[in-house]
Design a protein around this motif. Structure first.
Motif, PDB file in Angstrom:
ATOM      1  N   GLY A 122       5.176 -22.023  14.455  1.00 12.98           N
ATOM      2  CA  GLY A 122       4.313 -20.863  14.674  1.00 12.98           C
ATOM      3  C   GLY A 122       4.637 -19.693  13.780  1.00 12.98           C
ATOM      4  N   HIS A 123       3.934 -19.578  12.613  1.00 13.47           N
ATOM      5  CA  HIS A 123       4.187 -18.461  11.701  1.00 13.47           C
ATOM      6  C   HIS A 123       3.020 -17.474  11.663  1.00 13.47           C
ATOM      7  CE1 HIS A 123       2.279 -21.675   9.271  1.00 13.47           C
ATOM      8  NE2 HIS A 123       1.663 -20.674   8.653  1.00 13.47           N
ATOM      9  N   GLU A 124       1.995 -17.685  12.489  1.00  9.19           N
ATOM     10  CA  GLU A 124       0.896 -16.718  12.639  1.00  9.19           C
ATOM     11  C   GLU A 124       0.979 -16.151  14.053  1.00  9.19           C
ATOM     12  OE1 GLU A 124      -2.661 -18.580   9.857  1.00  9.19           O
ATOM     13  OE2 GLU A 124      -2.665 -19.051  11.974  1.00  9.19           O
ATOM     14  N   ASN A 125       1.569 -14.990  14.196  1.00 10.22           N
ATOM     15  CA  ASN A 125       1.928 -14.524  15.532  1.00 10.22           C
ATOM     16  C   ASN A 125       1.455 -13.103  15.823  1.00 10.22           C
ATOM     17  OD1 ASN A 125       3.564 -16.945  16.013  1.00 10.22           O
ATOM     18  ND2 ASN A 125       4.958 -16.051  14.502  1.00 10.22           N
ATOM     19  N   ALA A 126       1.005 -12.916  17.060  1.00  7.78           N
ATOM     20  CA  ALA A 126       0.654 -11.584  17.552  1.00  7.78           C
ATOM     21  C   ALA A 126       0.953 -11.527  19.042  1.00  7.78           C
ATOM     22  CB  ALA A 126      -0.815 -11.269  17.282  1.00  7.78           C
ATOM     23  N   GLY A 127       1.202 -10.342  19.545  1.00  7.37           N
ATOM     24  CA  GLY A 127       1.518 -10.207  20.962  1.00  7.37           C
ATOM     25  C   GLY A 127       1.806  -8.766  21.321  1.00  7.37           C
ATOM     26  N   ASP A 145      13.183 -19.783  14.237  1.00  6.92           N
ATOM     27  CA  ASP A 145      12.206 -19.956  15.315  1.00  6.92           C
ATOM     28  C   ASP A 145      10.977 -19.082  15.103  1.00  6.92           C
ATOM     29  OD1 ASP A 145      13.649 -21.856  16.722  1.00  6.92           O
ATOM     30  OD2 ASP A 145      14.741 -20.352  17.884  1.00  6.92           O
ATOM     31  N   GLY A 146       9.801 -19.687  15.315  1.00  5.89           N
ATOM     32  CA  GLY A 146       8.538 -18.978  15.234  1.00  5.89           C
ATOM     33  C   GLY A 146       7.983 -18.636  16.602  1.00  5.89           C
ATOM     34  N   MET A 181       6.405  -6.429  -0.836  1.00  4.98           N
ATOM     35  CA  MET A 181       6.086  -7.787  -1.272  1.00  4.98           C
ATOM     36  C   MET A 181       7.184  -8.757  -0.859  1.00  4.98           C
ATOM     37  SD  MET A 181       4.366  -7.241  -5.042  1.00  4.98           S
ATOM     38  CE  MET A 181       5.822  -6.513  -5.787  1.00  4.98           C
ATOM     39  N   GLU A 182       7.428  -8.836   0.441  1.00  2.00           N
ATOM     40  CA  GLU A 182       8.477  -9.740   0.898  1.00  2.00           C
ATOM     41  C   GLU A 182       8.072 -11.198   0.720  1.00  2.00           C
ATOM     42  OE1 GLU A 182      10.986  -8.863   4.070  1.00  2.00           O
ATOM     43  OE2 GLU A 182      10.669  -6.698   3.993  1.00  2.00           O
ATOM     44  N   ASN A 183       6.771 -11.447   0.523  1.00  2.00           N
ATOM     45  CA  ASN A 183       6.322 -12.793   0.183  1.00  2.00           C
ATOM     46  C   ASN A 183       6.884 -13.258  -1.147  1.00  2.00           C
ATOM     47  OD1 ASN A 183       4.554 -10.631  -0.702  1.00  2.00           O
ATOM     48  ND2 ASN A 183       3.107 -12.169  -1.460  1.00  2.00           N
ATOM     49  N   TYR A 184       7.296 -12.319  -2.001  1.00  2.00           N
ATOM     50  CA  TYR A 184       7.897 -12.647  -3.287  1.00  2.00           C
ATOM     51  C   TYR A 184       9.327 -12.113  -3.368  1.00  2.00           C
ATOM     52  CZ  TYR A 184       3.098 -13.771  -4.626  1.00  2.00           C
ATOM     53  OH  TYR A 184       1.841 -14.317  -4.684  1.00  2.00           O
ATOM     54  N   CYS A 185      10.059 -12.209  -2.263  1.00  2.00           N
ATOM     55  CA  CYS A 185      11.464 -11.791  -2.232  1.00  2.00           C
ATOM     56  C   CYS A 185      12.231 -12.477  -3.364  1.00  2.00           C
ATOM     57  CB  CYS A 185      12.087 -12.131  -0.889  1.00  2.00           C
ATOM     58  SG  CYS A 185      13.838 -11.667  -0.751  1.00  2.00           S
ATOM     59  N   GLN A 186      13.094 -11.705  -4.041  1.00  2.00           N
ATOM     60  CA  GLN A 186      13.801 -12.214  -5.210  1.00  2.00           C
ATOM     61  C   GLN A 186      15.129 -12.888  -4.889  1.00  2.00           C
ATOM     62  OE1 GLN A 186      13.294  -8.177  -6.860  1.00  2.00           O
ATOM     63  NE2 GLN A 186      12.664  -9.149  -8.765  1.00  2.00           N
ATOM     64  N   VAL A 187      15.513 -12.914  -3.626  1.00  2.00           N
ATOM     65  CA  VAL A 187      16.756 -13.574  -3.236  1.00  2.00           C
ATOM     66  C   VAL A 187      16.511 -15.075  -3.117  1.00  2.00           C
ATOM     67  CG1 VAL A 187      18.484 -13.801  -1.414  1.00  2.00           C
ATOM     68  CG2 VAL A 187      17.644 -11.535  -2.065  1.00  2.00           C
ATOM     69  N   PRO A 188      17.305 -15.913  -3.779  1.00  4.01           N
ATOM     70  CA  PRO A 188      17.114 -17.364  -3.678  1.00  4.01           C
ATOM     71  C   PRO A 188      17.111 -17.835  -2.228  1.00  4.01           C
ATOM     72  CG  PRO A 188      18.685 -16.855  -5.413  1.00  4.01           C
ATOM     73  CD  PRO A 188      18.398 -15.558  -4.699  1.00  4.01           C
ATOM     74  N   GLY A 189      16.128 -18.666  -1.889  1.00  4.16           N
ATOM     75  CA  GLY A 189      16.019 -19.183  -0.529  1.00  4.16           C
ATOM     76  C   GLY A 189      15.162 -18.348   0.392  1.00  4.16           C
ATOM     77  N   LEU A 190      14.755 -17.165  -0.066  1.00  6.55           N
ATOM     78  CA  LEU A 190      13.892 -16.291   0.726  1.00  6.55           C
ATOM     79  C   LEU A 190      12.555 -16.128   0.010  1.00  6.55           C
ATOM     80  CD1 LEU A 190      16.434 -13.509   1.809  1.00  6.55           C
ATOM     81  CD2 LEU A 190      15.620 -15.465   3.140  1.00  6.55           C
ATOM     82  N   PRO A 191      11.471 -15.770   0.722  1.00  2.00           N
ATOM     83  CA  PRO A 191      11.445 -15.473   2.153  1.00  2.00           C
ATOM     84  C   PRO A 191      11.617 -16.720   3.013  1.00  2.00           C
ATOM     85  CG  PRO A 191       9.218 -15.539   1.314  1.00  2.00           C
ATOM     86  CD  PRO A 191      10.117 -15.693   0.124  1.00  2.00           C
ATOM     87  N   SER A 192      12.046 -16.494   4.246  1.00  2.84           N
ATOM     88  CA  SER A 192      12.217 -17.567   5.213  1.00  2.84           C
ATOM     89  C   SER A 192      11.363 -17.253   6.432  1.00  2.84           C
ATOM     90  CB  SER A 192      13.694 -17.693   5.615  1.00  2.84           C
ATOM     91  OG  SER A 192      13.869 -18.726   6.564  1.00  2.84           O
ATOM     92  N   PRO A 193      10.111 -17.695   6.428  1.00 10.21           N
ATOM     93  CA  PRO A 193       9.213 -17.322   7.526  1.00 10.21           C
ATOM     94  C   PRO A 193       9.643 -17.948   8.847  1.00 10.21           C
ATOM     95  CG  PRO A 193       8.015 -18.214   5.621  1.00 10.21           C
ATOM     96  CD  PRO A 193       9.453 -18.526   5.424  1.00 10.21           C
ATOM     97  N   GLY A 194       9.582 -17.174   9.919  1.00 12.03           N
ATOM     98  CA  GLY A 194       9.786 -17.746  11.236  1.00 12.03           C
ATOM     99  C   GLY A 194       8.735 -18.818  11.501  1.00 12.03           C
ATOM    100  N   GLY A 195       9.173 -19.984  11.941  1.00 11.41           N
ATOM    101  CA  GLY A 195       8.250 -21.069  12.225  1.00 11.41           C
ATOM    102  C   GLY A 195       8.025 -22.011  11.064  1.00 11.41           C
ATOM    103  N   LEU A 196       8.508 -21.672   9.868  1.00 13.10           N
ATOM    104  CA  LEU A 196       8.367 -22.535   8.704  1.00 13.10           C
ATOM    105  C   LEU A 196       9.683 -22.786   7.979  1.00 13.10           C
ATOM    106  CD1 LEU A 196       5.116 -21.581   6.708  1.00 13.10           C
ATOM    107  CD2 LEU A 196       5.628 -23.747   7.830  1.00 13.10           C
ATOM    108  N   GLY A 197      10.547 -21.796   7.974  1.00 17.45           N
ATOM    109  CA  GLY A 197      11.748 -21.876   7.149  1.00 17.45           C
ATOM    110  C   GLY A 197      13.018 -22.197   7.896  1.00 17.45           C
ATOM    111  N   GLY A 198      12.913 -22.770   9.077  1.00 20.41           N
ATOM    112  CA  GLY A 198      14.097 -23.121   9.855  1.00 20.41           C
ATOM    113  C   GLY A 198      14.438 -22.120  10.933  1.00 20.41           C
TER     114      GLY A 198
END
Length: 346
Positions: free
Chosen positions: A61-66, A121-122, A102-119
């Motif tokens: 679950g990486h599309e979240n609202a609440g 919890d989503g 632009m955290e979608n293009y984070c420059q740190v290797p291995g990132l970004p790490s989306p909740g629900g996709l990157g290991g």
């Protein structure tokens, strides 16, 4: 609490009992209203073991609202009960790109790490732990159960369209290949940002094309060679200024290259595994080919503003947590009209 988790490679997800997370310093616990089911999840579930650096189990679950449930020590800017949508690509927050949203293009290797996709919890659970308040956007009058897919299907489409808006205007043509959830949103964004352009939807499904027409497409075409001929006719033989491929398989990429024009944009959004052959004459001269990923935090704010104004709306079908596996099967079979949204508290 209950959570729908990815538990093993090449197996469907499962509902499991897991502890409710406790927010630490700077973190926020969100009571999940809706969590969208995405084709990216299906691709992840179908990968062989060892395909990624992370390992199951974790909650999808990486599309979240609440609604904000509880703030950790030092977390500020929101109050319990606030309706929020969660920005998905979680970066380092410190590199040059992250500092510009632009955290979608984070420059740190291995990132970004989306909740629900990157290991991590989503949100397909009763509660979601969000690592920072900078990932929360106020929803205004929007219902989290309806708005959840805006954080990916909405934001990804918006980002893909916005980068090409300068090419569009009276007399221009934009082609949207794939009229599922992403395509339906891309059509609406095109009409909102470049209303004078002719928007053409292309898909293999007549039913999805009818939905595409309902949400604003000016023309609809069944996928195939005849669609390429039709685009050439619509554009006076020149091709489209913008071609968005929201599928990414061999047949759609081949079509996209034939539909684009000189100095146009061919944008690959779909996560199919095909490659686009590039040579001196194909795609056309100086046609820019790009594969954008997700979108920025400021752009998500703009997406929510468009939704609050009524200019874009995601078509959703609701499923309880216990029915999440059925939702993914329907998504796999092409039986979801827009976006499947898991609603843990319904």
């Amino acid at each position: 609490m209950k959570a729908f988790q990815f538990v093993e490679w090449q197996r469907p997800g499962e509902v499991r009992d897991v502890p409710v997370p406790e927010p630490g310093p700077g973190e926020v616990l969100v009571k999940v209203g809706g969590a969208g089911a995405c084709h990216s999840d299906l691709h992840l579930l179908e990968l062989p073991a060892g395909s990624r650096s992370f390992a199951p189990p974790f909650t999808l679950g990486h599309e979240n609202a609440g609604w904000v449930e509880r703030l950790g020590p030092g977390a500020t800017g929101f109050e319990p009960g606030d309706a929020v949508i969660v920005y998905g690509p979680w970066g380092c927050g410190l590199c040059m790109n992250c500092r510009q949203g632009m955290e979608n293009y984070c420059q740190v290797p291995g990132l970004p790490s989306p909740g629900g996709l990157g290991g991590t919890d989503g949100g397909m659970a009763e509660f979601l732990l969000v690592p920072s308040t900078r990932y929360l956007i106020p929803l205004g009058d929007l219902d989290p159960r309806e708005a959840a897919p805006l954080t990916d299907a909405g934001l990804t489409s918006y980002h893909a369209v916005k980068r090409s808006v300068h090419l569009l205007g009276p007399g221009s043509t934009a082609v949207v290949i794939g009229a599922g959830g992403l395509g339906q949103m891309a059509i609406q964004v095109l009409k909102a940002l470049a209303g004078a352009t002719t928007v053409v939807a292309v898909d293999v499904s007549a039913d999805r094309l009818q939905v595409a027409e309902d949400v604003g497409a000016d023309e609809t075409l069944i996928s195939g060679d005849h669609a390429v001929t039709a685009i050439r006719a619509i554009t006076g033989g020149l091709g489209a200024e913008l071609v968005l491929d929201l599928v990414g398989v061999t047949s759609t990429l081949t079509m996209a290259a034939q539909m684009a024009r000189v100095l146009g944009h061919l944008t690959i959004v779909g996560v199919g595994t095909a490659s686009l052959p590039v040579s001196f004459g194909s795609p056309p001269y100086e046609c820019a080919v790009a594969s954008p990923f997700w979108g920025t935090i400021p752009e998500l704010i703009e997406v929510i503003a468009l939704a609050n104004s009524g200019k874009i709306r995601m078509l959703v079908e609701h499923f309880g947590l216990d029915d999440a596996a059925d939702a993914y099967q329907m998504l796999h079979d092409g039986r979801i009209r827009g976006r499947a949204v898991i609603t843990p508290h319904d």
